[in-house]
Scaffold this active site. Structure first.
Site, PDB file in Angstrom:
ATOM      1  N   ASP A  18       0.815  -1.238   0.000  1.00 52.37           N
ATOM      2  CA  ASP A  18       0.000   0.000   0.000  1.00 52.37           C
ATOM      3  C   ASP A  18       0.840   1.275   0.000  1.00 52.37           C
ATOM      4  O   ASP A  18       0.593   2.183   0.799  1.00 52.37           O
ATOM      5  CB  ASP A  18      -0.978  -0.008   1.189  1.00 52.37           C
ATOM      6  CG  ASP A  18      -1.972  -1.167   1.135  1.00 52.37           C
ATOM      7  OD1 ASP A  18      -1.861  -1.993   0.205  1.00 52.37           O
ATOM      8  OD2 ASP A  18      -2.830  -1.248   2.025  1.00 52.37           O
ATOM      9  N   LYS A 117      -6.754  -5.189  -3.304  1.00 52.47           N
ATOM     10  CA  LYS A 117      -7.520  -5.789  -2.205  1.00 52.47           C
ATOM     11  C   LYS A 117      -8.490  -4.766  -1.649  1.00 52.47           C
ATOM     12  O   LYS A 117      -8.272  -3.556  -1.782  1.00 52.47           O
ATOM     13  CB  LYS A 117      -6.559  -6.281  -1.110  1.00 52.47           C
ATOM     14  CG  LYS A 117      -5.709  -5.158  -0.562  1.00 52.47           C
ATOM     15  CD  LYS A 117      -4.647  -5.671   0.391  1.00 52.47           C
ATOM     16  CE  LYS A 117      -3.806  -4.545   0.926  1.00 52.47           C
ATOM     17  NZ  LYS A 117      -4.531  -3.530   1.703  1.00 52.47           N
ATOM     18  N   CYS A 162      -1.896  -2.932   7.407  1.00 56.13           N
ATOM     19  CA  CYS A 162      -1.704  -3.803   6.248  1.00 56.13           C
ATOM     20  C   CYS A 162      -0.360  -4.521   6.251  1.00 56.13           C
ATOM     21  O   CYS A 162      -0.286  -5.690   5.858  1.00 56.13           O
ATOM     22  CB  CYS A 162      -1.950  -3.024   4.968  1.00 56.13           C
ATOM     23  SG  CYS A 162      -3.707  -2.586   4.822  1.00 56.13           S
TER      24      CYS A 162
HETATM   25  C1  VGL Z   1      -4.780   0.391   5.639  1.00 59.23           C
HETATM   26  C2  VGL Z   1      -6.432   1.082   7.043  1.00 59.23           C
HETATM   27  C3  VGL Z   1      -7.372   0.957   6.048  1.00 59.23           C
HETATM   28  C4  VGL Z   1      -3.321   0.083   5.447  1.00 59.23           C
HETATM   29  C5  VGL Z   1      -5.703   0.239   4.626  1.00 59.23           C
HETATM   30  O1  VGL Z   1      -2.841   0.132   4.285  1.00 59.23           O
HETATM   31  O2  VGL Z   1      -2.647  -0.194   6.452  1.00 59.23           O
HETATM   32  N1  VGL Z   1      -5.148   0.796   6.845  1.00 59.23           N
HETATM   33  N2  VGL Z   1      -6.996   0.535   4.840  1.00 59.23           N
END
Ligand code: VGL
Ligand code: ZN
Length: 219
Positions: A18, A117, A162
């Site tokens: 991410d 995802k 994540c």
């Molecule tokens: C994430 C919260 C919501 C992350 C993704 O990438 O850690 N955290 N969506």
């Protein structure tokens, strides 16, 4: 000084979790110092780890992890969903938005697979391997296995969500997992026991045998 970790390109792969502007200062769900991972990842992508995969958080409008989908609820509160407790977030990582792109400072030449995802409205997905029901697979395990990778070096955002869920699932699936700490930044939500999600995730991962390393340890 720790012992340098020798990279074996036949089994080692860098996992970029991410690395998206939505999780950086100026984005919708900014992780403190989230952009500080960029120069470290730049270095890693020029180093001995020759293979990489990346994940992208990729939500449709009205995703159930958004506080805005739960009238009266605010970001960072928790709600009960059919698969268990779910933390609520500001709207973020909207499919096809600029914030959801892999950050343009990430050189993509070595990125051989991109896993998206969180695209099902009713279920969130922190881990690169399974959605938050802990059952629905993303397909990454099959891809890694069929390519022969057995050691994962993880970097990205957020350390305590994540990255941590991905590291945990990877360890449970039998991979040797290295979290490159200076290539990650976390959110650090307070927990009822006085710890933060950063403390709790670190403890959980250490218990699973996950290694915490620095990018400089990779030699
Ligand atoms: C994430 C919260 C919501 C992350 C993704 O990438 O850690 N955290 N969506
Ligand atoms: Zn998300």
């Amino acid at each position: 000084m720790s012992i340098p970790i020798r990279i074996d390109p036949s089994r080692d792969i860098l996992g970029l979790i991410d690395v998206q502007p939505t999780f950086m200062p100026g984005g919708e769900l900014p992780v403190p110092e989230g952009d500080a991972v960029l120069p470290v990842i730049e270095q890693l992508l020029a180093g001995p780890l020759g293979h990489a995969f990346a994940t992208q958080d990729w939500h449709p409008p009205g995703h159930l992890s958004f506080a805005s989908s739960h009238p009266g609820r605010r970001p960072f509160e928790s709600v009960m969903l059919p698969y268990g407790p779910q933390t609520l977030w500001p709207d973020h990582a909207l499919q096809e938005s600029h914030g959801a792109a892999i950050h343009p400072r990430v050189a993509q030449a070595r990125i051989e697979a991109i896993i998206r995802k969180g695209f099902r409205r009713e279920i969130d997905s922190y881990s690169a391997f399974f959605e938050n029901d802990r059952k629905t697979p993303t397909g990454l395990d099959g891809w890694l296995r069929s390519r022969g990778f057995s050691r994962l070096f993880l970097a990205g955002l957020a350390t305590d969500f994540c990255v941590a869920y991905s590291a945990e699932d990877a360890a449970r699936l039998g991979y040797e997992v290295f979290v490159i700490e200076d290539a990650c930044r976390g959110i650090g939500l307070p927990l009822e026991d006085g710890r933060t999600t950063l403390d709790a995730s670190r403890e959980r991962l250490l218990g699973l045998g996950v290694h915490f390393i620095a990018s400089g340890d990779i030699g």
